[in-house]
Design a protein around this motif. Structure first.
Motif, mmCIF file in Angstrom:
data_model
loop_
_atom_site.group_PDB
_atom_site.id
_atom_site.type_symbol
_atom_site.label_atom_id
_atom_site.label_comp_id
_atom_site.label_asym_id
_atom_site.label_seq_id
_atom_site.Cartn_x
_atom_site.Cartn_y
_atom_site.Cartn_z
ATOM 1 N N SER B 74 0.804 -1.037 -0.131
ATOM 2 C CA SER B 74 0.131 -0.078 -0.149
ATOM 3 C C SER B 74 0.943 1.162 -0.123
ATOM 4 O O SER B 74 2.085 1.094 0.605
ATOM 5 C CB SER B 74 -0.780 -0.123 1.212
ATOM 6 O OG SER B 74 -0.320 0.545 2.336
ATOM 7 N N GLU B 76 0.481 3.940 1.738
ATOM 8 C CA GLU B 76 0.753 4.438 2.983
ATOM 9 C C GLU B 76 1.851 3.692 3.591
ATOM 10 O O GLU B 76 2.612 4.157 4.461
ATOM 11 C CB GLU B 76 -0.392 4.413 3.839
ATOM 12 C CG GLU B 76 -1.564 5.157 3.241
ATOM 13 C CD GLU B 76 -2.330 4.949 1.947
ATOM 14 O OE1 GLU B 76 -2.174 3.858 1.556
ATOM 15 O OE2 GLU B 76 -2.867 5.829 1.369
ATOM 16 N N GLN B 77 1.953 2.428 3.452
ATOM 17 C CA GLN B 77 2.976 1.402 4.016
ATOM 18 C C GLN B 77 4.202 2.195 3.665
ATOM 19 O O GLN B 77 5.254 2.064 4.357
ATOM 20 C CB GLN B 77 2.735 0.071 3.536
ATOM 21 C CG GLN B 77 3.657 -0.785 4.473
ATOM 22 C CD GLN B 77 3.593 -2.203 3.637
ATOM 23 O OE1 GLN B 77 2.716 -2.645 3.015
ATOM 24 N NE2 GLN B 77 4.616 -2.995 3.995
ATOM 25 N N ALA B 80 5.053 5.608 5.314
ATOM 26 C CA ALA B 80 5.335 5.449 6.632
ATOM 27 C C ALA B 80 6.922 4.940 6.526
ATOM 28 O O ALA B 80 7.681 5.390 7.702
ATOM 29 C CB ALA B 80 4.599 4.365 7.247
#
Lengths: 286, 371
Positions: B74, B76-77, B80
């Motif tokens: 993803s 977002e992963q 991060a």
């Protein structure tokens, strides 16, 4: 105590400290320091873009812990871990009993058999289980050929419990085996001599004497089940969100490091309290 | 004594953590790199199943450097990881809206296009997109659409209706799908699908900051979760061809690859719902703190080469923004309407823009919906 004795004791203590240094350093560096980092993050601020700022310390993340979603997830994780622990106990106890009462030769072979699955990577074993439980897997095929139709366990809570049972069973077998093996069998004989039937002897003598093994095994199974991540991710579905996955998601997709850290802190504290209470009650019983 | 030690230690940790968080390097000018220059091994962070392995081998051989290739599932992963700075990556592949976020947070560096002469191969329609209007930070990698993969049996069970997002969101339809439905584990995609089903324009909702529409979509997602088999962004295609699910929300190329591998073109089909779907483009970008920016530039140039671009698409089955690569792409891919949709379908597709303030709300509502 003579001064010579004193010096000897002193040097013994120093040697002990020296021997413990590597382990101590390891624990400080890779256990205590990371825990303190988690603690610090749990009070940090999440910015409007999801970045974590280590300033403006606040309790906001702890406020968010008491929502329905978190409570439901905790409850679901709790009962799934509890079911896993009980099932492990039911499967492991008879086996450990059998193991402990065999001749040394047979026992060693069986112990090796218990260990063999650990030679394969855990992730691969869970994927194998995924195949087993799938709608094309052997269980479903057997059910189909018997005329019961397709039978899929995969992506259900049952699949998660089965996966955890499989993953953590050894942690239950070994402490039980140790407890049963070192039990004084003369006490069971004495109970039988006093006309206790097999079941009564088991209930009144064997079970209490192996209680330490039951408790140790239960803790070893319950703790990793409660925070389990890999098994529910692979075998679980849309309805099996567990605490471990929920925490992991805060550090990935949801980008909420402070909240993830707060969840972890509470989980650790809860586990610590449970273990300490358990040790206290055990100590007072002795 | 002991307590003082622990207190001191925790203070130390907090200071260390604060320092670590504070020094995200601000993006300076473009890197000084020559065409084909390498400055060390390449740490390449890309989506799962999104690369032809032989291209990496070829690159290693040609330039004498190693590629440390890791994968995420993803945006977002990936964000991060890059944001935390725990691991240093030289090349990442954010999607459109995520590149926007990374530019705003100064997490990517401006590219030196002198070192990427092949960038001219990218078709003009993919140059200067809204998420990087001056075309300074990225080179387009691959593009595709988001829709629904569904088994032909399931379509027949429902009486062959016109494809709709209702396959996921309408309990009357979804309950007729044998095996059930899975959904992408991706807040943007989940909200885009829900908004389309509710009749909103994604672009309008996001750019006008329509919080009410987002909350309505969040509520729909929450009501839908109990009817779903699972959320998944990795094995959605395989689960469909293996019959674990009857329909799956997913990306065009992921389905194409699974259909091809399982020879399932006669059993499963990829459809774009009548309400319209999502189109997206993934981009190659270099994190601001990359250790080997020149190798990264060289890799971008390598992958944007006409022949290599063709090899990439022929392996991963997503559409290529690389115009020069077209002659090298298999005709069966170019003719597949699931990969290159016809113009009338294309006209119905929307990009999901960077949602600004709504982004966090969507992430939180999505987490809640999944609980």
């Amino acid at each position: 105590m003579t001064s010579l004795d004193h010096a000897a004791a002193h040097s013994q203590a120093r040697k002990g400290r020296l021997l413990a240094t590597p382990a101590g350093l390891y624990i400080v560096l890779f256990f205590i320091v990371p825990l303190l980092i988690i603690l610090a993050y749990s009070f940090a601020t999440r910015t409007a873009t999801g970045r974590t700022e280590l300033s403006g310390w606040n309790l906001e993340s702890y406020d968010k812990l008491f929502t329905g979603l978190v409570m439901r997830t905790v409850w679901r994780s709790f009962w799934m871990a509890a079911v896993t622990t009980v099932m492990c106990l039911i499967v492991a106890y008879p086996f450990a009993y059998y193991l402990a009462t065999r001749a040394a030769k047979v026992r060693n072979v069986l112990l090796v058999l218990v260990m063999i699955p650990f030679w394969t990577n855990g992730l691969i074993r869970i994927f194998a289980i995924r195949f087993m439980l799938g709608s094309d897997g052997p269980i479903s095929q057997a059910s189909e050929s018997l005329g019961f139709g397709e039978f899929r366990i995969l992506f259900t809570p049952t699949a998660v419990v089965l996966g955890m049972l499989y993953s953590f069973l050894t942690f239950m077998i070994l402490p039980l085996y140790v407890a049963i093996e070192r039990m004084d069998w003369k006490l069971v004989e004495a109970a039988r001599d006093l006309y206790a039937d097999g079941f009564t002897a088991f209930r009144k003598v064997t079970l209490p004497l192996t209680k330490s093994g039951i408790i140790a095994g239960s803790i070893l199974v319950f703790v990793p089940s409660f925070g389990s991540y890999v098994v529910p991710e692979i075998l679980g579905g849309a309805k099996t969100l567990l605490l471990g996955s929920y925490i992991a998601r805060q550090f990935g997709q949801a980008r909420n490091f402070p909240f993830g850290a707060a969840l972890s802190v509470v989980l650790i504290v809860a586990m610590l309290i449970a273990v300490v209470i358990n040790q206290r009650t055990e100590a007072s019983e002795l | 004594m002991k307590y003082r030690f622990v207190a001191g230690l925790s203070a130390m940790v907090i200071v260390a953590a604060a320092c670590g968080g504070g020094d995200s390097e601000s993006s300076g000018g473009a890197a000084e790199c020559e065409v084909g220059e390498t400055d060390g091994d390449l740490a390449f962070y890309n989506w799962t199943d999104y690369m032809a392995p032989e291209l990496l081998e070829q690159f290693e051989e040609e330039y004498g450097v190693k590629v440390e290739y890791t994968q995420y599932d993803s945006n977002e992963q990936m964000l991060a990881q890059v944001d935390a700075g725990g691991a240093i990556y030289d090349l990442v592949v954010p999607s459109d809206y995520m590149l926007d976020t990374m530019i705003q947070e100064e997490l990517v560096m401006p590219l030196n296009f002198d070192a990427i002469p092949n960038a001219k191969n990218i078709a003009s329609e993919w140059q200067s997109p809204p998420f990087d209007p001056e075309n300074k930070y990225h080179v387009a990698y691959q593009w595709g659409t988001t829709g629904i993969g569904i088994s032909i049996d399931a379509l027949e069970a429902m009486g062959n209706p016109e494809p709709t997002w209702g396959f996921i969101f309408d309990p009357e339809l979804s309950s007729q799908i044998p095996g059930g439905v899975s959904m992408l584990d991706d807040s943007n995609e989940a909200f885009a699908a829900a908004l389309k089903y509710l009749g909103y324009s994604i672009d309008e909702v996001m750019t006008s900051g329509n919080e009410e529409a987002i909350r309505e979509a969040g509520e729909l997602l929450k009501q839908t979760t109990p009817n779903l088999v699972k959320f998944d962004s990795v094995t959605f295609g395989d689960d469909l061809v293996n019959g674990e699910v009857g329909a799956a929300h997913g990306w065009s190329g992921g389905f194409a690859l699974s259909f091809l591998e399982a020879d399932a073109y006669d059993r499963d089909v990829y459809v774009i719902p009548k309400e319209g779907g999502v189109r997206w483009v993934d981009t190659m970008a270099i994190p601001a703190n990359a250790a080997h920016p020149c190798t990264a530039h060289t890799m971008i140039n390598f992958l944007t080469d006409a022949e290599n671009g063709g090899a990439l698409t022929n392996y991963i089955y997503y559409a290529s923004p690389n115009e020069a690569a077209t002659p090298f792409i298999l005709p069966e891919i170019l003719e597949d309407p699931g990969i290159y949709p016809p113009p009338e379908v294309m006209a119905q597709l929307e990009f999901v823009p960077q949602a600004g303030e709504l982004q966090l709300l969507m992430q939180d509502l999505f987490s809640e919906a999944k609980g």
